[in-house]
Motif scaffolding. Structure first.
Motif: not given
Length: 443
Positions: A133-147
C-alpha cells in the motif's frame, strides 16, 4: 473495512506523490520565509534550528526510500550521525557540523528528485511490508509533515516580526451557544485502533476490542474564555487543583497563564507568530501543559478523558456499532470538516465545523488543538514495532501523556481518528488544548 482513496498501483502512486509534494511545499514555505541567519539560529533550547529539521527530513527520506526501498548506495553517509534524532538532544544540535542552508536545501531536493524517480518504478503492492500500500512513502510523507509542525512551533517561539501569514480566518460558529455543554457516551465495547488503515503507524495497531463505561464528554474543547475564569478564580495560586509535580512547575516557573499570554493594560493578550493580539475568548485554549489541563478539570469538578474514551467519542457509531475513520465518517478530511494543514494559523472558534461532528454531536475532535488525555503512552495488545523501534516502542511507559485529534498545524496525512501523539506533561510550546469528561451516574 479500509476506505482508501483509490485502489491499484496507479492510484497508490498518485496518492504517494501527492502526499510527498504537499509536504515538500509546506517545508519550503516554512524555510524560505526567513533569512539564513534565522534558519541556523536556535530559537529555543526546546527546538532544533530550522536548518537541522530541513536536512533531517532529507536524510530520513534517503535512508528509507533510497536505501531501504530502492537499495541504493548512501549519498552522504557522513550525514547519518549528524541528523540522528536519537543521538543528539535538540539543545545540542546547533553545535553539530550542520549543512548550511543552501546545501541543506540542495541535499533535500536531490533526495526528493531521486525518490520521485524510484516511485515511478517501485512496486506499491506486495514487495514486503514496507511497500505494501506504498506504506514507506506514506510514512515519509507523515514524517516530513510532523517536522513541518515542529518547525511551525519553532516559528511560534522565535522572536521578531511575523514571517508567516494566513490567507483567511477560520470559519465562525454561529450555533455554538445553542449546543449542549456535554454529551453522554453510552458504555460498552468498541473497536480501538486499526489493522486496515494503509498508512497507520505502528502505535495505532492492531485493532482490538475495548470496554468503556458510560461517560459524559464536553461537546466542545475548553475555550480561552472558560480557562480565563479558572485563572481569575485563583487557579494558579491554589494547590488543591494541581498534581504535586504540576504545582512544583507552577512555583518554579511562576506560571500564571497559558504560554504566550500576558497582561497588558488590564487585559490579556497573546503572541501568535510574531503578532500581539487580544486573547480571543471563543477560541480553544492553546499552549497549556497536561498539568494545566488536569488542574482546570479538577477545578471544574471534572477530569480529562482517557484515551479510550476520547477515541470512542471520536470514532464509535452507535447506530452501526462500528468504528469510523473520523468522527464524520470514512471520507478524508476536507476544509468544511476540520481545521488542519496550517490553513488558518490558528484554531477556529469553539463550535465550528458542524459538518465534522461525531454521531453524538461532539465537535472539533479532529484539528484545531491537540487534546490532552488522562492516559500514559502505552502499546496496544499485540503491538509490534514497525519499521523501527525508535518511532514508538522506546517511548512507552515513560511518563509521557497521550494527545489525540491533531491541531490546526497538522496535515491531514498525519491525522486520523486512530492517530496517537505523545509528550511530556510539562510541555506547553506544542499546539495543545483539551476537553473534559466526567463519569456517568449509574442507573
Amino acid at each position: 473495512m479500509r476506505p482508501a482513496p483509490g485502489s491499484g498501483p496507479a492510484a497508490l502512486r498518485e496518492r504517494a506523490v501527492s502526499a510527498l509534494l504537499a509536504a515538500r511545499a509546506r517545508t519550503g514555505a516554512l524555510t524560505t520565509c526567513v533569512d539564513e541567519r534565522e534558519l541556523v539560529a536556535q530559537h529555543s533550547p526546546l527546538m532544533s534550528p530550522l536548518v537541522w529539521d530541513l536536512a533531517h527530513i532529507g536524510n530520513q527520506e534517503e535512508l528509507w526510500l533510497l536505501r531501504a526501498v530502492a537499495g541504493q548506495e548512501a549519498l552522504r553517509p557522513e550525514l547519518d550521525p549528524v541528523y540522528d534524532a536519537f543521538e543528539h538532544p535538540r539543545a545540542e544540535r546547533p553545535s553539530l557540523p550542520l549543512l548550511p542552508p543552501r546545501e541543506a536545501h540542495a541535499y533535500a531536493a536531490d533526495v526528493r528528485g531521486r525518490v520521485l524517480d524510484v516511485l515511478e518504478r517501485a512496486p506499491v503492492e506486495g514487495g514486503g511490508p514496507l511497500l505494501a500500500d506504498s506504506f514507506a512513502f506514506g510514512m515519509i510523507a507523515q514524517h516530513e509533515q510532523q517536522h513541518d509542525e515542529t518547525m511551525l512551533i519553532t516559528h511560534q517561539l522565535r522572536a521578531g516580526p511575523a514571517a508567516l501569514t494566513a490567507p483567511e480566518p477560520p470559519p465562525a460558529a454561529p450555533d455554538a451557544a445553542l449546543l449542549p455543554a456535554e454529551v453522554l457516551v453510552e458504555g460498552g465495547p468498541f473497536t480501538m485502533g486499526t489493522s486496515t488503515e494503509p498508512w497507520a503507524l505502528d502505535n495505532e495497531r492492531p485493532a482490538h476490542p475495548r470496554l468503556v463505561a458510560s461517560f459524559f464528554i464536553d461537546t466542545l474543547p475548553v475555550s480561552n474564555g472558560a480557562y480565563l475564569r479558572f485563572i481569575e478564580d485563583g487557579g494558579y495560586t491554589d494547590p488543591r487543583w494541581w498534581r504535586p509535580e504540576g504545582w512544583e512547575q507552577v512555583r518554579r516557573h511562576s506560571l500564571a497563564a497559558p504560554l504566550f499570554w500576558r497582561r497588558e493594560g488590564g487585559a490579556w493578550v497573546r503572541r501568535r507568530f510574531g503578532v500581539t493580539e487580544p486573547v480571543p475568548a471563543d477560541e480553544p485554549v492553546l499552549h497549556v501543559s497536561w498539568y494545566e489541563a488536569a488542574a482546570y478539570a479538577a477545578w471544574a469538578g471534572r477530569r480529562l478523558p482517557t484515551e479510550a474514551e476520547w477515541e470512542k467519542a471520536a470514532r464509535h457509531d452507535p447506530a452501526s456499532g462500528r468504528s469510523r475513520r473520523y468522527p464524520w465518517g470514512d471520507d478524508d478530511p476536507t476544509p468544511e470538516r476540520a481545521n488542519l494543514g496550517q490553513r488558518h494559523l490558528r484554531p477556529a472558534p469553539v463550535g465550528a465545523y458542524a459538518r465534522g461532528a461525531s454521531p453524538l454531536g461532539v465537535r472539533q475532535l479532529i484539528g484545531d488543538v491537540w487534546e490532552w488525555t488522562a492516559s500514559d503512552f502505552l502499546p496496544y495488545p499485540g503491538f509490534r514495532a514497525f519499521p523501527y523501534r525508535e518511532y514508538s516502542e522506546v517511548f512507552f511507559g515513560d511518563g509521557l501523556k497521550v494527545l489525540r485529534g491533531g491541531s490546526f498545524a497538522v496535515d491531514p496525512v498525519a491525522c486520523r481518528g486512530t492517530f496517537r501523539n505523545w509528550d511530556l506533561p510539562v510541555r506547553r510550546q506544542i499546539f495543545s488544548g483539551f476537553r473534559t469528561a466526567r463519569d456517568a451516574e449509574p442507573v
